[in-house]
Design a protein around this motif. Structure first.
Motif, PDB file in Angstrom:
ATOM      1  N   UNK A 394       0.821  -1.212   0.000  1.00 38.41           N
ATOM      2  CA  UNK A 394       0.000   0.000   0.000  1.00 38.41           C
ATOM      3  C   UNK A 394       0.854   1.261   0.000  1.00 38.41           C
ATOM      4  N   UNK A 395       2.078   1.156   0.507  1.00 40.17           N
ATOM      5  CA  UNK A 395       2.972   2.301   0.545  1.00 40.17           C
ATOM      6  C   UNK A 395       3.503   2.722  -0.811  1.00 40.17           C
ATOM      7  N   UNK A 396       3.148   2.000  -1.872  1.00 35.00           N
ATOM      8  CA  UNK A 396       3.535   2.359  -3.245  1.00 35.00           C
ATOM      9  C   UNK A 396       2.463   3.194  -3.939  1.00 35.00           C
ATOM     10  N   UNK A 397       1.457   3.670  -3.215  1.00 34.03           N
ATOM     11  CA  UNK A 397       0.267   4.228  -3.867  1.00 34.03           C
ATOM     12  C   UNK A 397       0.586   5.419  -4.771  1.00 34.03           C
ATOM     13  N   UNK A 398       1.369   6.382  -4.298  1.00 32.44           N
ATOM     14  CA  UNK A 398       1.651   7.547  -5.135  1.00 32.44           C
ATOM     15  C   UNK A 398       2.555   7.204  -6.322  1.00 32.44           C
ATOM     16  N   UNK A 399       3.653   6.457  -6.128  1.00 31.89           N
ATOM     17  CA  UNK A 399       4.451   6.080  -7.307  1.00 31.89           C
ATOM     18  C   UNK A 399       3.657   5.307  -8.349  1.00 31.89           C
ATOM     19  N   UNK A 400       2.759   4.411  -7.916  1.00 31.21           N
ATOM     20  CA  UNK A 400       1.962   3.644  -8.886  1.00 31.21           C
ATOM     21  C   UNK A 400       1.044   4.573  -9.667  1.00 31.21           C
ATOM     22  N   UNK A 401       0.400   5.517  -8.980  1.00 24.27           N
ATOM     23  CA  UNK A 401      -0.466   6.480  -9.679  1.00 24.27           C
ATOM     24  C   UNK A 401       0.346   7.308 -10.671  1.00 24.27           C
ATOM     25  N   UNK A 402       1.554   7.698 -10.276  1.00 22.26           N
ATOM     26  CA  UNK A 402       2.396   8.484 -11.177  1.00 22.26           C
ATOM     27  C   UNK A 402       2.771   7.692 -12.418  1.00 22.26           C
ATOM     28  N   UNK A 403       3.122   6.422 -12.248  1.00 27.74           N
ATOM     29  CA  UNK A 403       3.486   5.587 -13.395  1.00 27.74           C
ATOM     30  C   UNK A 403       2.278   5.396 -14.310  1.00 27.74           C
ATOM     31  N   UNK A 404       1.109   5.161 -13.740  1.00 28.10           N
ATOM     32  CA  UNK A 404      -0.094   5.034 -14.560  1.00 28.10           C
ATOM     33  C   UNK A 404      -0.359   6.308 -15.355  1.00 28.10           C
ATOM     34  N   UNK A 405      -0.121   7.445 -14.731  1.00 32.93           N
ATOM     35  CA  UNK A 405      -0.315   8.723 -15.430  1.00 32.93           C
ATOM     36  C   UNK A 405       0.687   8.884 -16.560  1.00 32.93           C
ATOM     37  N   UNK A 406       1.935   8.500 -16.324  1.00 31.92           N
ATOM     38  CA  UNK A 406       2.948   8.592 -17.381  1.00 31.92           C
ATOM     39  C   UNK A 406       2.590   7.676 -18.554  1.00 31.92           C
ATOM     40  N   UNK A 407       2.051   6.502 -18.254  1.00 30.09           N
ATOM     41  CA  UNK A 407       1.606   5.612 -19.325  1.00 30.09           C
ATOM     42  C   UNK A 407       0.479   6.262 -20.116  1.00 30.09           C
ATOM     43  N   UNK A 408      -0.462   6.893 -19.402  1.00 32.51           N
ATOM     44  CA  UNK A 408      -1.557   7.581 -20.084  1.00 32.51           C
ATOM     45  C   UNK A 408      -1.042   8.743 -20.922  1.00 32.51           C
ATOM     46  N   UNK A 409      -0.036   9.451 -20.417  1.00 32.85           N
ATOM     47  CA  UNK A 409       0.553  10.553 -21.176  1.00 32.85           C
ATOM     48  C   UNK A 409       1.211  10.053 -22.455  1.00 32.85           C
ATOM     49  N   UNK A 410       1.817   8.881 -22.385  1.00 28.55           N
ATOM     50  CA  UNK A 410       2.434   8.308 -23.589  1.00 28.55           C
ATOM     51  C   UNK A 410       1.387   7.797 -24.565  1.00 28.55           C
ATOM     52  N   UNK A 411       0.312   7.220 -24.034  1.00 34.34           N
ATOM     53  CA  UNK A 411      -0.665   6.554 -24.887  1.00 34.34           C
ATOM     54  C   UNK A 411      -1.729   7.487 -25.410  1.00 34.34           C
ATOM     55  N   UNK A 412      -1.973   8.598 -24.716  1.00 36.19           N
ATOM     56  CA  UNK A 412      -3.081   9.463 -25.076  1.00 36.19           C
ATOM     57  C   UNK A 412      -2.825  10.209 -26.366  1.00 36.19           C
ATOM     58  N   UNK A 413      -3.922  10.686 -26.919  1.00 36.87           N
ATOM     59  CA  UNK A 413      -3.847  11.451 -28.169  1.00 36.87           C
ATOM     60  C   UNK A 413      -3.751  12.935 -27.919  1.00 36.87           C
TER      61      UNK A 413
END
Length: 442
Positions: A394-413
């Protein structure tokens, strides 16, 4: 052929649904016509329920550090200073910023504490609104003024209750002020003004210096040079005002993460903090850290390149700031005020992908659930790095959200601005990386 069934006036169906509809309509009218009142109510509730209890319990501890440590600038023992709070289990708080920050904080000592705390809180509130304004303008520069103003007020009222923002208010931290300064700077077309804002922010707290990557990605060479020049000027000012303190900081303290606080504390949501809690010791700059940091840096660089290429200015700024938070040795949960920008980008992006939805749901869950607060209660001894596996996860919550956002930034149009803009002229290797990241090569 089916027929629509009309409920007679005063019928049972209308009796059941009319009150609910009226409440919904009343809420919509309040949000549409009185967004300022919504923000005022939200801020008042936050002050009554969180800010005042925090002041009575710990008293805006970071603002206390700023006021109490700044006079030690001239005596040379600025970085030996510790603010000791009542209670045997509380960590003595040092001053962790460059000497230039202490120089700026000196006037706080001449202001009565109630006045200083109220003014600081009001300035942070204005900074939150300013940050939301800058982010929304970067995302949608052509939005009508009335709609934009309504969005700013309503989003500010909602984001007040997110964990990083609320903790920033409770601790009296400088995060919102610096984030608003960076947001204002990157929107300026004048290189000197843009560089001045970023250079000052980096001079106060080093992490905003990562914003230089945003200028590089958009080929704003003059802004890069202005940022560097202003930052060096802040270093020189600190050295001129307090040579001994400046020597201590720049030659000894700047890389000592453990001096800032326990790296393994759940409050530290950087990659290094999350890894340290998982492995039970401070990983430092060891192989486990590099094995996470290198992929995170490459992912962030890819996100910066792709967003800048498609003209998504908010996305590029967000990718840069998230990379700084992930790779910094210490990123306390209240440093993550840029999560507000992540929510704005994800919520206002008109071209949603599964990655966008996953990142937005993750951020909403984490920011509204205050996981760091509950994890801190579950592990009150912050000097012990070891955690049960479920608490470490559970202590990874912010890094995981950040990585998901970076993936969305790469994948988004991209967001509203879909103009394709040129990027930095790099070396041959850099050009290949750019073309691969932007999708030109497969």
């Amino acid at each position: 052929m089916s027929r629509a069934v009309r409920v007679p006036p005063g019928g049972a169906g209308e009796v059941r649904t009319a009150p609910g509809r009226r409440r919904i309509e009343a809420a919509r009218n309040l949000l549409a016509r009185r967004p300022g009142a919504v923000l005022l109510l939200s801020a008042t509730a936050l002050l009554l329920l969180m800010w005042i209890p925090a002041c009575l319990r710990t008293g805006m501890v970071d603002l206390q550090v700023y006021r109490a440590a700044a006079p030690h600038l001239g005596t040379g023992d600025l970085y030996a200073f510790r603010l000791h709070l009542p209670g045997p289990d509380l960590f003595p708080l040092p001053f962790t910023y460059p000497p230039f920050a202490a120089l700026l904080f000196l006037p706080l000592g001449g202001v009565a504490w109630p006045v200083a705390s109220l003014v600081w809180t009001a300035a942070s509130m204005a900074a939150l609104c300013g940050l939301v304004h800058c982010c929304l303008r970067l995302a949608d520069p052509d939005a009508p003024a009335a709609r934009h103003r309504r969005r700013v007020l309503l989003w500010s009222a909602a984001l007040l209750w997110t964990e990083p923002v609320a903790v920033t208010f409770a601790f009296g931290q400088v995060n919102l002020l610096l984030a608003a300064l960076v947001g204002y700077a990157v929107r300026r077309r004048t290189a000197a003004t843009a560089g001045l804002g970023v250079g000052l922010a980096a001079g106060i707290k080093l992490v905003p210096a990562v914003t230089g990557l945003y200028f590089l990605a958009h080929r704003r060479w003059s802004a890069v040079w202005w940022s560097a020049a202003v930052f060096l000027a802040t270093v020189a000012a600190g050295w001129w005002a307090a040579p001994r303190s400046a020597t201590d900081f720049w030659l000894h303290e700047v890389g000592a993460a453990a001096r800032v606080g326990p790296v393994g504390s759940v409050l530290n949501q950087s990659l290094r903090g999350a890894l340290s809690r998982t492995l039970g010791h401070d990983v430092g700059w060891s192989a486990p850290w590099w094995s996470c940091a290198v992929p995170a840096a490459l992912l962030a660089l890819t996100a910066v390149v792709r967003t800048a290429r498609r003209g998504d200015r908010l996305g590029a700024l967000l990718a840069v700031q998230l990379s700084g938070l992930l790779l910094s040795p210490i990123s306390w949960c209240h440093h993550w005020v840029w999560a507000a920008a992540a929510v704005l980008w994800l919520a206002h992006n008109p071209r949603r992908s599964p990655a966008h939805t996953a990142a937005l749901l993750a951020w909403c869950t984490v920011l509204a659930g205050y996981p760091v607060h509950w994890l801190e209660l579950a592990q009150p001894d912050i000097t012990q790095f070891g955690r049960p596996w479920y608490l470490a996860t559970l202590g990874w919550c912010y890094p995981v959200c950040a990585v998901l956002t970076l993936v969305a930034l790469c994948a988004g149009a991209g967001g509203y601005a879909l103009r394709r803009t040129p990027l930095t002229a790099l070396s041959k290797t850099g050009r290949y990386w750019f073309h691969w990241a932007s999708g030109a090569t497969r």
